[in-house]
Write an enzyme that holds these catalytic residues in place. Structure first.
Site, PDB file in Angstrom:
ATOM      1  CB  VAL A  19     -32.308 -74.658 -38.650  1.00 56.47           C
ATOM      2  CG1 VAL A  19     -32.733 -73.218 -38.759  1.00 56.47           C
ATOM      3  CG2 VAL A  19     -32.187 -75.280 -40.268  1.00 56.47           C
ATOM      4  CD  GLN A  86     -29.043 -80.265 -44.790  1.00 48.86           C
ATOM      5  OE1 GLN A  86     -29.254 -79.710 -43.992  1.00 48.86           O
ATOM      6  NE2 GLN A  86     -29.549 -81.815 -45.284  1.00 48.86           N
ATOM      7  CB  CYS A 115     -36.231 -79.460 -44.740  1.00 51.71           C
ATOM      8  SG  CYS A 115     -36.979 -77.873 -43.597  1.00 51.71           S
ATOM      9  CG  HIS A 182     -36.648 -88.402 -41.451  1.00 54.93           C
ATOM     10  ND1 HIS A 182     -36.713 -87.200 -41.131  1.00 54.93           N
ATOM     11  CD2 HIS A 182     -36.750 -89.611 -40.844  1.00 54.93           C
ATOM     12  CE1 HIS A 182     -37.734 -87.095 -40.395  1.00 54.93           C
ATOM     13  NE2 HIS A 182     -37.683 -88.264 -40.270  1.00 54.93           N
ATOM     14  N   GLY A 215     -34.673 -92.198 -36.283  1.00 52.75           N
ATOM     15  CA  GLY A 215     -35.363 -93.202 -34.950  1.00 52.75           C
ATOM     16  C   GLY A 215     -35.258 -93.005 -33.480  1.00 52.75           C
ATOM     17  NE  ARG A 242     -37.095 -85.896 -33.687  1.00 59.14           N
ATOM     18  CZ  ARG A 242     -37.872 -86.515 -33.974  1.00 59.14           C
ATOM     19  NH1 ARG A 242     -38.747 -86.480 -32.787  1.00 59.14           N
ATOM     20  NH2 ARG A 242     -37.754 -88.355 -34.140  1.00 59.14           N
TER      21      ARG A 242
HETATM   22  C1  FNR Z   1     -34.528 -81.078 -38.189  1.00 58.65           C
HETATM   23  N1  FNR Z   1     -34.222 -81.887 -39.416  1.00 58.65           N
HETATM   24  C2  FNR Z   1     -33.338 -81.532 -40.169  1.00 58.65           C
HETATM   25  N2  FNR Z   1     -32.575 -81.591 -41.642  1.00 58.65           N
HETATM   26  C3  FNR Z   1     -31.919 -81.413 -42.460  1.00 58.65           C
HETATM   27  O1  FNR Z   1     -31.371 -81.965 -43.605  1.00 58.65           O
HETATM   28  N3  FNR Z   1     -31.291 -79.620 -42.115  1.00 58.65           N
HETATM   29  C4  FNR Z   1     -31.851 -79.396 -41.570  1.00 58.65           C
HETATM   30  O2  FNR Z   1     -31.195 -78.102 -40.715  1.00 58.65           O
HETATM   31  C5  FNR Z   1     -32.679 -79.272 -40.609  1.00 58.65           C
HETATM   32  N4  FNR Z   1     -32.998 -79.174 -39.147  1.00 58.65           N
HETATM   33  C6  FNR Z   1     -34.084 -79.468 -37.996  1.00 58.65           C
HETATM   34  C7  FNR Z   1     -33.886 -78.917 -37.232  1.00 58.65           C
HETATM   35  C8  FNR Z   1     -34.529 -78.941 -35.679  1.00 58.65           C
HETATM   36  C9  FNR Z   1     -34.217 -78.610 -34.754  1.00 58.65           C
HETATM   37  C10 FNR Z   1     -34.516 -80.761 -35.951  1.00 58.65           C
HETATM   38  C11 FNR Z   1     -35.068 -80.960 -34.248  1.00 58.65           C
HETATM   39  C12 FNR Z   1     -34.766 -81.774 -36.889  1.00 58.65           C
HETATM   40  C13 FNR Z   1     -34.177 -82.815 -39.737  1.00 58.65           C
HETATM   41  C14 FNR Z   1     -33.419 -84.259 -38.402  1.00 58.65           C
HETATM   42  O3  FNR Z   1     -32.022 -83.746 -39.410  1.00 58.65           O
HETATM   43  C15 FNR Z   1     -33.849 -85.314 -38.598  1.00 58.65           C
HETATM   44  O4  FNR Z   1     -34.190 -85.586 -40.176  1.00 58.65           O
HETATM   45  C16 FNR Z   1     -35.200 -85.235 -37.631  1.00 58.65           C
HETATM   46  O5  FNR Z   1     -35.694 -84.680 -36.542  1.00 58.65           O
HETATM   47  C17 FNR Z   1     -35.397 -87.360 -37.915  1.00 58.65           C
HETATM   48  O6  FNR Z   1     -34.412 -87.471 -36.506  1.00 58.65           O
HETATM   49  P1  FNR Z   1     -34.190 -88.106 -35.628  1.00 58.65           P
HETATM   50  O7  FNR Z   1     -34.918 -86.311 -34.927  1.00 58.65           O
HETATM   51  O8  FNR Z   1     -34.820 -89.162 -34.887  1.00 58.65           O
HETATM   52  O9  FNR Z   1     -33.375 -88.143 -34.947  1.00 58.65           O
END
Ligand code: FNR
Length: 339
Positions: A19, A86, A115, A182, A215, A242
């Site tokens: 997001v 998505q 989420c 995830h 990860g 991230r």
């Molecule tokens: C997210 N995540 C997320 N997941 C999803 O399915 N839809 C979304 O819109 C969002 N938005 C979102 C915003 C921000 C700022 C973050 C940091 C995370 C979750 C993301 O896709 C992911 O599943 C997690 O952050 C874990 O993955 P990483 O960060 O370890 O690579």
């Protein structure tokens, strides 16, 4: 490099849905640096269903515009074969309406089932879907049979291994092209360790590609870690959130780029595609992380417009040239549309 045609999710690296982060400039940046597939930020079905599709001749984009004129989703030819839309949904019929609205402008449709934030779960969307497998099945079946492009979903794991495997097997039977996992429970925060054994069990149980996610904090810091993460999870593909938000050059095989270069490359896309200045600023601040209090960080924080952000990063000339080019295009279009 992937072949043209139907998007394949095997052996890819993907920019995760995020997001506010996953708007067009970040997606293009991730593609520049080597991501194979880019997910847009989660867009809520109710809001998207009210949008109309507009071809923006000046920017050469396709915009999905809300009744209040806000651009909810902007995309362009460059990402057409790589972008996954998505959505947040808890309603099969509405999901299909939205999927059909964007179907010809994106490469695949993904449903967010992970989420844990209240704005998602209170409507029965996001991670709330994980406790309603009948609803999951209904949404995915409707989408798979209703659109001509691949459908995927992104989940979190369930408390037991058996439940998680049962759920993903049921998901696979709906005909989805891939599942992103995830590897955390919905109650867990991103700093908690991943459940690698759940991810391995999912990868073993399915014949469609599994995309491993989660990860970023400890396991994937550099491009070389991506392959190790893939192996450790047994998955076919890897999705980064991230790590990519902090420095999208993590997708580069040739090694990382300095943060300043990444910020400049990002800002150029933001200027070129007229991204909303507050969104651009938010993304730049996320990249700066602890450097947000540095002199550069303070300048970025103080900026109130794309022009001021450009000044902070020394891109005034690029900004002005781009504005001139866009204005010239506007003028030319206006002239050609006059009788
Ligand atoms: C997210 N995540 C997320 N997941 C999803 O399915 N839809 C979304 O819109 C969002 N938005 C979102 C915003 C921000 C700022 C973050 C940091 C995370 C979750 C993301 O896709 C992911 O599943 C997690 O952050 C874990 O993955 P990483 O960060 O370890 O690579």
């Amino acid at each position: 490099m992937m072949a043209a045609g139907r998007l394949s999710f095997g052996n890819i690296t993907a920019l995760a849905p995020m997001v506010r982060i996953g708007t067009l400039p970040m997606r293009l940046l991730a593609l520049d640096y080597g991501a194979d597939v880019v997910y847009c930020e989660e867009l809520i079905d109710i809001k998207m269903a009210k949008c109309h599709r507009v071809v923006n001749e000046v920017l050469q984009t396709v915009d999905f515009v809300a009744p209040d004129e806000r651009v909810m989703f902007r995309t362009c030819e460059r990402e057409k074969d790589r972008v996954v839309f998505q959505m947040g949904t808890a309603d099969p019929d509405r999901a299909l309406i939205v999927a059909r609205l964007v179907e010809h402008d994106v490469a695949a449709i993904d449903v967010n089932m992970g989420c844990p934030k209240e704005y998602s779960t209170k409507g029965g969307m996001g991670a709330a879907l994980l406790s309603d497998p009948d609803k999951i099945e209904a949404i995915l079946k409707k989408l798979v049979t209703g659109v001509s492009i691949p459908v995927t979903c992104k989940i979190r794991i369930l408390p037991s291994l058996e439940e998680t495997v049962r759920l993903v097997q049921r998901i696979e039977k709906t005909g989805v092209a891939a599942v992103a996992v995830h590897g955390r429970l919905k109650e867990e925060r991103p700093r908690h360790p991943l459940h690698l054994h759940h991810m391995q069990a999912v990868a073993r149980a399915l014949s469609i590609p599994v995309i491993a996610n989660g990860g970023s904090l400890d396991l994937v810091k550099t491009n070389m870690d991506i392959e190790d993460f893939r192996k450790a999870t047994g998955a076919s593909s890897v999705m980064l959130a991230r790590a990519a938000m902090w420095n999208a050059s993590v997708f580069r095989d040739q090694g990382p780029l300095p943060l300043e270069t990444v910020m400049e490359d990002y800002l150029k896309h933001a200027i070129r595609y007229n991204n909303h200045a507050f969104n651009t600023k938010y993304c730049l601040c996320q990249m700066l992380r602890e450097k947000v209090e540095s002199p550069l960080g303070k300048q970025v924080q103080a900026a109130q417009s794309s022009a001021e952000l450009s000044e902070a990063l020394g891109l005034q000339e690029f900004y002005q040239q781009t504005q001139d080019q866009l204005q010239a295009k506007r003028d030319a279009l206006q002239t050609s549309s006059q009788p």
